[in-house]
Motif scaffolding. Structure first.
Motif, PDB file in Angstrom:
ATOM      1  N   SER A   1      57.017  38.932 -36.626  1.00  0.00           N
ATOM      2  CA  SER A   1      58.835  38.859 -35.948  1.00  0.00           C
ATOM      3  C   SER A   1      58.293  39.716 -34.202  1.00  0.00           C
ATOM      4  O   SER A   1      58.868  39.078 -33.144  1.00  0.00           O
ATOM      5  N   THR A   2      58.529  40.807 -34.344  1.00  0.00           N
ATOM      6  CA  THR A   2      58.434  41.183 -33.047  1.00  0.00           C
ATOM      7  C   THR A   2      57.667  40.676 -31.592  1.00  0.00           C
ATOM      8  O   THR A   2      58.057  40.830 -30.486  1.00  0.00           O
ATOM      9  N   PHE A   3      56.476  40.283 -32.216  1.00  0.00           N
ATOM     10  CA  PHE A   3      55.091  39.622 -31.555  1.00  0.00           C
ATOM     11  C   PHE A   3      56.126  38.052 -30.755  1.00  0.00           C
ATOM     12  O   PHE A   3      55.935  37.666 -29.533  1.00  0.00           O
ATOM     13  N   LEU A   4      56.360  37.582 -31.660  1.00  0.00           N
ATOM     14  CA  LEU A   4      57.067  36.609 -31.821  1.00  0.00           C
ATOM     15  C   LEU A   4      58.445  36.438 -30.955  1.00  0.00           C
ATOM     16  O   LEU A   4      59.165  35.375 -30.493  1.00  0.00           O
ATOM     17  N   ILE A   5      58.704  37.564 -30.903  1.00  0.00           N
ATOM     18  CA  ILE A   5      60.105  37.425 -30.254  1.00  0.00           C
ATOM     19  C   ILE A   5      60.217  37.462 -28.524  1.00  0.00           C
ATOM     20  O   ILE A   5      60.402  37.186 -28.370  1.00  0.00           O
ATOM     21  N   ALA A   6      59.263  38.236 -28.790  1.00  0.00           N
ATOM     22  CA  ALA A   6      58.564  38.015 -26.961  1.00  0.00           C
ATOM     23  C   ALA A   6      58.077  37.363 -26.621  1.00  0.00           C
ATOM     24  O   ALA A   6      58.179  37.325 -25.789  1.00  0.00           O
ATOM     25  N   TRP A   7      57.223  36.554 -27.861  1.00  0.00           N
ATOM     26  CA  TRP A   7      56.736  35.248 -27.263  1.00  0.00           C
ATOM     27  C   TRP A   7      57.559  34.463 -26.392  1.00  0.00           C
ATOM     28  O   TRP A   7      57.588  33.708 -25.212  1.00  0.00           O
ATOM     29  N   LEU A   8      58.986  34.685 -27.522  1.00  0.00           N
ATOM     30  CA  LEU A   8      60.205  33.270 -27.281  1.00  0.00           C
ATOM     31  C   LEU A   8      60.663  33.745 -25.670  1.00  0.00           C
ATOM     32  O   LEU A   8      61.238  32.981 -25.421  1.00  0.00           O
ATOM     33  N   TYR A   9      60.951  34.799 -26.293  1.00  0.00           N
ATOM     34  CA  TYR A   9      61.713  35.277 -24.422  1.00  0.00           C
ATOM     35  C   TYR A   9      60.998  35.699 -22.972  1.00  0.00           C
ATOM     36  O   TYR A   9      61.263  34.781 -22.390  1.00  0.00           O
ATOM     37  N   SER A  10      59.705  35.280 -23.395  1.00  0.00           N
ATOM     38  CA  SER A  10      59.043  34.569 -21.585  1.00  0.00           C
ATOM     39  C   SER A  10      58.876  33.122 -21.744  1.00  0.00           C
ATOM     40  O   SER A  10      58.692  33.395 -21.223  1.00  0.00           O
ATOM     41  N   ARG A  11      59.396  32.358 -22.815  1.00  0.00           N
ATOM     42  CA  ARG A  11      59.203  31.057 -22.819  1.00  0.00           C
ATOM     43  C   ARG A  11      61.099  30.619 -21.914  1.00  0.00           C
ATOM     44  O   ARG A  11      60.506  29.742 -21.125  1.00  0.00           O
ATOM     45  N   PHE A  12      62.089  31.357 -23.014  1.00  0.00           N
ATOM     46  CA  PHE A  12      62.787  31.418 -22.593  1.00  0.00           C
ATOM     47  C   PHE A  12      62.989  32.088 -20.827  1.00  0.00           C
ATOM     48  O   PHE A  12      63.987  31.480 -20.555  1.00  0.00           O
ATOM     49  N   ALA A  13      62.644  33.097 -20.749  1.00  0.00           N
ATOM     50  CA  ALA A  13      62.903  33.454 -19.296  1.00  0.00           C
ATOM     51  C   ALA A  13      62.732  32.746 -18.064  1.00  0.00           C
ATOM     52  O   ALA A  13      62.604  32.681 -16.966  1.00  0.00           O
ATOM     53  N   ALA A  14      61.343  32.333 -18.123  1.00  0.00           N
ATOM     54  CA  ALA A  14      60.910  31.508 -17.175  1.00  0.00           C
ATOM     55  C   ALA A  14      61.423  29.841 -17.218  1.00  0.00           C
ATOM     56  O   ALA A  14      61.357  29.277 -16.359  1.00  0.00           O
ATOM     57  N   ARG A  15      61.978  29.719 -18.422  1.00  0.00           N
ATOM     58  CA  ARG A  15      62.619  28.719 -18.465  1.00  0.00           C
ATOM     59  C   ARG A  15      64.062  28.165 -17.924  1.00  0.00           C
ATOM     60  O   ARG A  15      64.841  27.473 -17.328  1.00  0.00           O
ATOM     61  N   GLN A  16      64.855  29.545 -18.031  1.00  0.00           N
ATOM     62  CA  GLN A  16      66.273  29.764 -17.694  1.00  0.00           C
ATOM     63  C   GLN A  16      66.964  30.392 -17.090  1.00  0.00           C
ATOM     64  O   GLN A  16      67.266  31.242 -16.228  1.00  0.00           O
ATOM     65  N   VAL A  17      66.198  31.939 -17.222  1.00  0.00           N
ATOM     66  CA  VAL A  17      66.784  33.187 -16.876  1.00  0.00           C
ATOM     67  C   VAL A  17      65.985  33.544 -14.738  1.00  0.00           C
ATOM     68  O   VAL A  17      66.802  33.432 -14.120  1.00  0.00           O
ATOM     69  N   ASP A  18      64.078  32.968 -14.901  1.00  0.00           N
ATOM     70  CA  ASP A  18      63.370  33.247 -13.508  1.00  0.00           C
ATOM     71  C   ASP A  18      64.719  32.201 -12.789  1.00  0.00           C
ATOM     72  O   ASP A  18      64.034  32.401 -11.306  1.00  0.00           O
TER      73      ASP A  18
END
Length: 117
Positions: free
Chosen positions: A83-100
């Motif tokens: 779950s820790t790695f899944l959250i990190a992966w989800l955040y990476s995708r989220f950041a690339a699409r919406q935050v960055d």
């Protein structure tokens, strides 16, 4: 004889950052980040608390053998890593699409205002 001191710059860098902080884009960036971070943190905390509580109060269940010497507690423990790695992966995708993109837009606006000041 009088000496005129130069007038302060119309917009100092500190004022630019305050203006950015008060901008709609920055508010949207903070809201976007909070929309991901707070629920994900709460979900992970609850998942971890479940693991700890089950380990403390449901020992019989956690001691249930799944395969060979592997029990439910070990599976739950390993799923914490998953779950820790899944959250990190989800955040990476989220950041690339919406935050960055939004952060880049804000940084670009700061740079433009800095060039014109």
């Amino acid at each position: 004889m009088t000496t005129d001191t130069p007038a302060p710059a119309a917009s100092t860098s500190g004022e630019r950052y305050v203006a950015v902080q008060q901008s709609e884009d920055f508010s949207r960036l903070r809201k976007t980040l909070r929309g991901f971070i707070f629920p994900m943190t709460a979900a992970f905390f609850l998942w971890y608390a479940l693991y700890v509580i089950m380990s403390a109060y449901a020992r019989g269940f956690m001691d249930t053998k799944v395969v060979g010497h592997i029990n439910v507690a070990l599976v739950f423990g390993l799923l914490q890593f998953v779950s820790t790695f899944l959250i990190a992966w989800l955040y990476s995708r989220f950041a690339a699409r919406q935050v960055d993109p939004l952060a880049d837009k804000i940084a670009h606006e700061i740079a433009e205002k800095g060039d014109t000041a």
